[in-house]
Design a protein around this motif. Sequence first.
Motif, PDB file in Angstrom:
ATOM      1  N   LYS A  71       9.507  -7.748  13.085  1.00  0.00           N
ATOM      2  CA  LYS A  71       9.297  -6.352  13.536  1.00  0.00           C
ATOM      3  C   LYS A  71       8.213  -5.956  14.058  1.00  0.00           C
ATOM      4  CE  LYS A  71       7.929  -6.420   8.216  1.00  0.00           C
ATOM      5  NZ  LYS A  71       7.563  -6.700   7.177  1.00  0.00           N
ATOM      6  N   ILE A  84      -1.312  -9.706   5.607  1.00  0.00           N
ATOM      7  CA  ILE A  84      -0.033  -8.717   4.509  1.00  0.00           C
ATOM      8  C   ILE A  84       1.389  -7.409   4.547  1.00  0.00           C
ATOM      9  CG2 ILE A  84      -1.109  -7.661   2.600  1.00  0.00           C
ATOM     10  CD1 ILE A  84       1.302  -9.112   0.824  1.00  0.00           C
ATOM     11  N   GLY A  85       0.268  -6.642   5.631  1.00  0.00           N
ATOM     12  CA  GLY A  85       0.219  -5.378   6.455  1.00  0.00           C
ATOM     13  C   GLY A  85       0.468  -5.693   7.384  1.00  0.00           C
ATOM     14  N   HIS A 112      10.781  -9.859   8.962  1.00  0.00           N
ATOM     15  CA  HIS A 112      11.348  -9.518   7.813  1.00  0.00           C
ATOM     16  C   HIS A 112      12.837 -10.681   7.851  1.00  0.00           C
ATOM     17  CE1 HIS A 112      13.421  -7.522   4.616  1.00  0.00           C
ATOM     18  NE2 HIS A 112      14.564  -7.465   5.033  1.00  0.00           N
ATOM     19  N   TYR A 128       4.467   2.052  10.232  1.00  0.00           N
ATOM     20  CA  TYR A 128       4.347   0.955  10.699  1.00  0.00           C
ATOM     21  C   TYR A 128       5.426   0.290  11.113  1.00  0.00           C
ATOM     22  CZ  TYR A 128       4.557  -4.757  10.352  1.00  0.00           C
ATOM     23  OH  TYR A 128       4.736  -5.480  10.547  1.00  0.00           O
ATOM     24  N   ARG A 163       5.256 -17.043   9.557  1.00  0.00           N
ATOM     25  CA  ARG A 163       4.187 -16.624   9.148  1.00  0.00           C
ATOM     26  C   ARG A 163       3.280 -17.575   8.654  1.00  0.00           C
ATOM     27  NH1 ARG A 163       7.792 -13.425   3.872  1.00  0.00           N
ATOM     28  NH2 ARG A 163       8.102 -11.192   5.722  1.00  0.00           N
ATOM     29  N   THR A 215       5.133 -14.620   1.881  1.00  0.00           N
ATOM     30  CA  THR A 215       4.801 -12.361   2.280  1.00  0.00           C
ATOM     31  C   THR A 215       3.410 -11.762   2.818  1.00  0.00           C
ATOM     32  OG1 THR A 215       6.539 -11.599   0.304  1.00  0.00           O
ATOM     33  CG2 THR A 215       4.989 -10.001   1.608  1.00  0.00           C
ATOM     34  N   LEU A 236      10.414  -0.410  -2.724  1.00  0.00           N
ATOM     35  CA  LEU A 236       8.997  -0.652  -2.711  1.00  0.00           C
ATOM     36  C   LEU A 236       8.249   1.128  -2.778  1.00  0.00           C
ATOM     37  CD1 LEU A 236       8.650  -3.669   0.073  1.00  0.00           C
ATOM     38  CD2 LEU A 236       7.927  -3.222  -2.656  1.00  0.00           C
ATOM     39  N   ASN A 291       2.852  -8.701   9.517  1.00  0.00           N
ATOM     40  CA  ASN A 291       3.283 -10.163   8.840  1.00  0.00           C
ATOM     41  C   ASN A 291       4.855 -10.439   9.593  1.00  0.00           C
ATOM     42  OD1 ASN A 291       5.236  -8.379   7.811  1.00  0.00           O
ATOM     43  ND2 ASN A 291       5.124  -9.722   5.828  1.00  0.00           N
ATOM     44  N   PHE A 322       0.922   0.775  -0.277  1.00  0.00           N
ATOM     45  CA  PHE A 322       1.232   0.862   0.618  1.00  0.00           C
ATOM     46  C   PHE A 322       2.491   1.189   1.624  1.00  0.00           C
ATOM     47  CE2 PHE A 322       2.732  -2.893  -1.455  1.00  0.00           C
ATOM     48  CZ  PHE A 322       4.595  -2.933  -0.755  1.00  0.00           C
ATOM     49  N   LEU A 324       4.104   1.187   5.534  1.00  0.00           N
ATOM     50  CA  LEU A 324       4.787   0.727   5.758  1.00  0.00           C
ATOM     51  C   LEU A 324       5.580   1.251   6.925  1.00  0.00           C
ATOM     52  CD1 LEU A 324       6.134  -1.935   5.565  1.00  0.00           C
ATOM     53  CD2 LEU A 324       6.909  -1.799   3.480  1.00  0.00           C
ATOM     54  N   TYR A 370      13.492  -0.624   2.356  1.00  0.00           N
ATOM     55  CA  TYR A 370      12.559  -0.653   1.829  1.00  0.00           C
ATOM     56  C   TYR A 370      12.540   0.289   0.809  1.00  0.00           C
ATOM     57  CZ  TYR A 370       9.950  -3.526   5.476  1.00  0.00           C
ATOM     58  OH  TYR A 370       9.779  -4.548   6.568  1.00  0.00           O
ATOM     59  N   ARG A 411      14.263 -17.055   4.858  1.00  0.00           N
ATOM     60  CA  ARG A 411      12.728 -16.738   3.209  1.00  0.00           C
ATOM     61  C   ARG A 411      12.510 -18.045   3.840  1.00  0.00           C
ATOM     62  NH1 ARG A 411      11.724 -11.660   1.975  1.00  0.00           N
ATOM     63  NH2 ARG A 411      10.162 -12.828  -0.042  1.00  0.00           N
TER      64      ARG A 411
HETATM   65  N1  UDP Z   1       3.787  -4.978   1.861  1.00  0.00           N
HETATM   66  C1  UDP Z   1       2.300  -4.341   2.797  1.00  0.00           C
HETATM   67  N2  UDP Z   1       1.185  -4.311   1.593  1.00  0.00           N
HETATM   68  C2  UDP Z   1       1.895  -5.299   0.759  1.00  0.00           C
HETATM   69  C3  UDP Z   1       2.597  -5.650   0.351  1.00  0.00           C
HETATM   70  C4  UDP Z   1       3.414  -5.919   1.191  1.00  0.00           C
HETATM   71  O1  UDP Z   1       1.898  -3.848   3.218  1.00  0.00           O
HETATM   72  O2  UDP Z   1       0.529  -5.693   0.105  1.00  0.00           O
HETATM   73  C5  UDP Z   1       5.059  -4.800   2.851  1.00  0.00           C
HETATM   74  C6  UDP Z   1       5.254  -6.508   4.306  1.00  0.00           C
HETATM   75  O3  UDP Z   1       5.082  -5.654   5.924  1.00  0.00           O
HETATM   76  C7  UDP Z   1       5.954  -6.714   3.479  1.00  0.00           C
HETATM   77  C8  UDP Z   1       7.340  -5.876   3.033  1.00  0.00           C
HETATM   78  O4  UDP Z   1       5.635  -4.428   2.626  1.00  0.00           O
HETATM   79  O5  UDP Z   1       6.533  -7.758   4.787  1.00  0.00           O
HETATM   80  C9  UDP Z   1       7.753  -5.819   2.566  1.00  0.00           C
HETATM   81  O6  UDP Z   1       7.384  -6.254   1.066  1.00  0.00           O
HETATM   82  P1  UDP Z   1       7.647  -7.486   0.106  1.00  0.00           P
HETATM   83  O7  UDP Z   1       7.615  -8.041  -0.547  1.00  0.00           O
HETATM   84  O8  UDP Z   1       8.901  -7.178  -0.239  1.00  0.00           O
HETATM   85  O9  UDP Z   1       8.758  -8.643   0.783  1.00  0.00           O
HETATM   86  P2  UDP Z   1       8.885  -9.639   2.137  1.00  0.00           P
HETATM   87  O10 UDP Z   1      10.530  -9.835   1.218  1.00  0.00           O
HETATM   88  O11 UDP Z   1       8.901  -9.112   3.693  1.00  0.00           O
HETATM   89  O12 UDP Z   1       8.417 -11.079   2.143  1.00  0.00           O
END
Ligand code: UDP
Length: 165
Positions: free
Chosen positions: A20, A122-123, A128, A75, A115, A104, A63, A125, A68, A72, A60, A98
């Motif tokens: 990212k 989390i914002g 992906h 960003y 990570r 995450t 989501l 991280n 967020f 997201l 995404y 993963r």
């Molecule tokens: N994200 C965020 N705030 C949150 C949860 C997620 O900014 O509270 C962002 C973060 O960049 C995360 C992405 O949304 O990696 C996708 O979320 P997901 O649950 O799919 O996590 P991932 O698959 O990336 O581990």
Amino acid sequence: AVPIYGVPGTAKERTFIAVKPDGVQRGLVSDIIGRFERRGYKLVGLKLLVPSVALAKEHYADLSSKPFFAGLVDYMTNGKAPVVGMVWEGPAVIKQGRVMLGATDPKAAGPGTIRGDYCLSIGRNICHGSDSAESAEKEISLWFGGRGEVVSWASNNDEWVVSDN
Ligand code: UDP
Ligand code: MG
């Protein structure tokens, strides 16, 4: 022929991994690529881009109702740094990708994971990875739809990396 999204459950399984913008900005591209490369996974797709808003929203889509989501998408797309999109191939690469990324929320990510080693929030991280075979198919097709953008190739290391004897 192998579809661009690979064949889950075989040595031709493929996943979409991205660095990212924060990971690119912080100079972590080579480390993240190196971890997958050294483990023995095969790089079959690689591109640098500032994704469009439409691409980020589709990526995404699950989501879209989250609080967020707007932040997201900004960003990922604002161009302060690009994204490195990759397709990696090998046994169990979806699941293991993963595991290599870590949780995450980096505050819950263990040491030794990307990570867990490099980030805190989390914002931001930094990476992906597709979370299932269905996600891998969707994401590889979305980010690497173009002709020849995913390359099937035989590595001279294959016999030293993949065998159940
Ligand atoms: N994200 C965020 N705030 C949150 C949860 C997620 O900014 O509270 C962002 C973060 O960049 C995360 C992405 O949304 O990696 C996708 O979320 P997901 O649950 O799919 O996590 P991932 O698959 O990336 O581990
Ligand atoms: Mg996800």
